[in-house]
Motif scaffolding. Structure first.
Motif, PDB file in Angstrom:
ATOM      1  N   UNK A 149      20.041 -36.852 -11.927  1.00  0.00           N
ATOM      2  CA  UNK A 149      18.927 -37.692 -12.053  1.00  0.00           C
ATOM      3  C   UNK A 149      18.181 -37.145 -13.247  1.00  0.00           C
ATOM      4  N   UNK A 150      17.652 -37.819 -13.962  1.00  0.00           N
ATOM      5  CA  UNK A 150      16.826 -37.823 -15.356  1.00  0.00           C
ATOM      6  C   UNK A 150      17.751 -37.601 -16.450  1.00  0.00           C
ATOM      7  N   UNK A 151      19.175 -37.477 -16.118  1.00  0.00           N
ATOM      8  CA  UNK A 151      20.070 -37.501 -17.284  1.00  0.00           C
ATOM      9  C   UNK A 151      20.129 -38.714 -18.179  1.00  0.00           C
ATOM     10  N   UNK A 152      20.533 -38.642 -19.386  1.00  0.00           N
ATOM     11  CA  UNK A 152      20.390 -39.613 -20.301  1.00  0.00           C
ATOM     12  C   UNK A 152      21.880 -40.082 -20.901  1.00  0.00           C
ATOM     13  N   UNK A 153      21.935 -41.382 -21.278  1.00  0.00           N
ATOM     14  CA  UNK A 153      23.423 -41.684 -21.872  1.00  0.00           C
ATOM     15  C   UNK A 153      22.944 -42.577 -23.254  1.00  0.00           C
ATOM     16  N   UNK A 154      23.425 -41.984 -24.259  1.00  0.00           N
ATOM     17  CA  UNK A 154      23.339 -42.754 -25.715  1.00  0.00           C
ATOM     18  C   UNK A 154      24.475 -43.367 -26.222  1.00  0.00           C
ATOM     19  N   UNK A 155      24.383 -44.273 -26.600  1.00  0.00           N
ATOM     20  CA  UNK A 155      25.715 -45.104 -27.107  1.00  0.00           C
ATOM     21  C   UNK A 155      25.379 -46.025 -28.493  1.00  0.00           C
TER      22      UNK A 155
ATOM     23  N   UNK B  21      23.658 -51.505 -19.869  1.00  0.00           N
ATOM     24  CA  UNK B  21      22.554 -50.306 -19.527  1.00  0.00           C
ATOM     25  C   UNK B  21      21.496 -51.114 -18.605  1.00  0.00           C
ATOM     26  N   UNK B  22      21.125 -52.344 -19.024  1.00  0.00           N
ATOM     27  CA  UNK B  22      19.967 -53.020 -18.540  1.00  0.00           C
ATOM     28  C   UNK B  22      20.333 -53.433 -17.076  1.00  0.00           C
ATOM     29  N   UNK B  23      21.473 -53.832 -16.641  1.00  0.00           N
ATOM     30  CA  UNK B  23      22.067 -54.132 -15.418  1.00  0.00           C
ATOM     31  C   UNK B  23      22.495 -53.153 -14.646  1.00  0.00           C
ATOM     32  N   UNK B  24      22.744 -51.942 -15.211  1.00  0.00           N
ATOM     33  CA  UNK B  24      23.064 -50.826 -14.255  1.00  0.00           C
ATOM     34  C   UNK B  24      22.241 -50.443 -13.207  1.00  0.00           C
ATOM     35  N   UNK B  25      22.203 -50.560 -11.926  1.00  0.00           N
ATOM     36  CA  UNK B  25      20.925 -50.121 -11.030  1.00  0.00           C
ATOM     37  C   UNK B  25      20.446 -48.914 -10.792  1.00  0.00           C
ATOM     38  N   UNK B  26      21.345 -47.687 -11.547  1.00  0.00           N
ATOM     39  CA  UNK B  26      21.040 -46.344 -11.492  1.00  0.00           C
ATOM     40  C   UNK B  26      20.230 -46.263 -12.778  1.00  0.00           C
ATOM     41  N   UNK B  27      20.065 -47.029 -13.963  1.00  0.00           N
ATOM     42  CA  UNK B  27      19.461 -46.646 -15.205  1.00  0.00           C
ATOM     43  C   UNK B  27      18.281 -47.295 -15.425  1.00  0.00           C
ATOM     44  N   UNK B  28      17.485 -46.468 -16.258  1.00  0.00           N
ATOM     45  CA  UNK B  28      16.343 -47.219 -16.876  1.00  0.00           C
ATOM     46  C   UNK B  28      16.330 -47.141 -18.309  1.00  0.00           C
TER      47      UNK B  28
ATOM     48  N   UNK C   7      17.723 -42.676 -12.922  1.00  0.00           N
ATOM     49  CA  UNK C   7      16.447 -42.750 -12.264  1.00  0.00           C
ATOM     50  C   UNK C   7      16.934 -42.569 -10.898  1.00  0.00           C
ATOM     51  N   UNK C   8      17.989 -42.991 -10.321  1.00  0.00           N
ATOM     52  CA  UNK C   8      18.572 -42.660  -8.842  1.00  0.00           C
ATOM     53  C   UNK C   8      19.753 -42.043  -8.632  1.00  0.00           C
TER      54      UNK C   8
END
Length: 295
Positions: free
Chosen positions: A235-241, A256-263, A294-295
């Motif tokens: 939680x709070x971790x980030x992904x950069x592509x 990224x936009x459609x992932x339920x666990x990402x903002x 975020x989750x």
């Protein structure tokens, strides 16, 4: 993508990672953090992550054994904090909620383009290979010489966004078997209008992109990566592509936009400034998108 200049000895490289400052800031590398470089290449981005804090740990994966060997050599001073894995990022077994940050740089490195025997470029005569992972069986020669005209036209249009795809496919079928990169490039150039032949980019560029995508199953691999990677973030971790053409960027944007666990943290992709482009022209097409779990 990294600018990798071959030195006097084989596998000696200089690394100029694209959007380096933006990547480190975007990942928000923290002390004691655990990170994944899913496309280590020559190790340029990995080095920056490891340098950011003295106790950062990193897992570095790549599907190309040559790239992995080069990275191991380049990053030898950090070996106690590093784990190397030979794997395609889509096939990697992501551990659940393990990483503070994940990076994927989707660009083809200068090393691959500058090694004639790999067959990625038409600047040198070489076998039509294009495999990132040479354990795979399908080569560009198999596609060019075995697939029918309609199949070739379809992949040139879909993956290369080539508007003359049918004309090019017809010429290839007429001239095959084609065995080298130069033979293929010449066949393509011979069937396009002069203004197209002498345009800003070589008329074979889009076809070579399409072949590379097909041979390495790049877009399907990216889709799989985008589905699996978010679950490996804490939680709070980030992904950069970082992507380099519109087909990739579209998948990254929606994945990224459609992932339920990402903002998503980047409303628009981050691009290189003029200073970086002047230093490394290949950064011109780079687009960086970042999201946070975020989750």
């Amino acid at each position: 993508m990294e600018l990798e200049i071959q030195g006097i000895e084989a596998q000696e490289f200089f690394h100029l990672p694209v959007l380096s400052r933006q990547v480190i800031e975007g990942l928000s590398v923290r002390p004691g953090g655990h990170y994944l470089d899913a496309t280590v290449g020559g190790g340029g981005h990995s080095r920056l992550i490891l340098e950011a804090n003295a106790d950062v740990r990193l897992v570095a994966i790549d599907q190309d054994e040559d790239a992995l060997a080069a990275a191991q050599k380049q990053l030898a001073e950090y070996e106690e904090r590093l784990e190397f894995i030979l794997s395609n990022f889509a096939e990697y077994k992501f551990p659940s909620a393990s990483y503070d940050g994940i990076l994927a740089d989707l660009g083809v490195s200068s090393y691959h383009l500058d090694q004639p025997e790999r067959g990625f470029s038409f600047r040198h005569a070489a076998s039509l290979d294009m495999r990132m992972d040479r354990r795979r069986s399908l080569t560009a020669a198999d596609v060019i010489n075995s697939w029918d005209e309609r199949e070739l036209a379809d992949i040139f249009f879909k993956y290369g966004e080539e508007r003359l795809s049918r004309r090019i496919a017809r010429r290839i079928v007429e001239r095959r078997p084609l065995h080298t990169t130069v033979e293929l490039a010449e066949a393509i150039a011979s069937c396009v209008p002069p203004k197209y032949r002498y345009g800003r980019i070589h008329p074979a560029t889009r076809v070579f992109q399409a072949l590379r995508i097909v041979v390495n199953d790049e877009l399907k691999s990216l889709e799989t990566f985008l589905e699996k990677a978010p679950n490996a973030l804490v939680p709070g971790g980030r992904i950069a592509i970082i992507s380099f053409h519109s087909l990739e960027d579209r998948l990254v944007k929606h994945g990224l936009r459609n992932s339920p666990s990402l903002k998503v943290l980047t409303k628009k992709p981050i691009i290189a400034d003029e200073t970086e482009i002047a230093r490394n022209p290949r950064s011109r097409s780079a687009k960086l998108r970042i999201a946070q779990r975020v989750v």
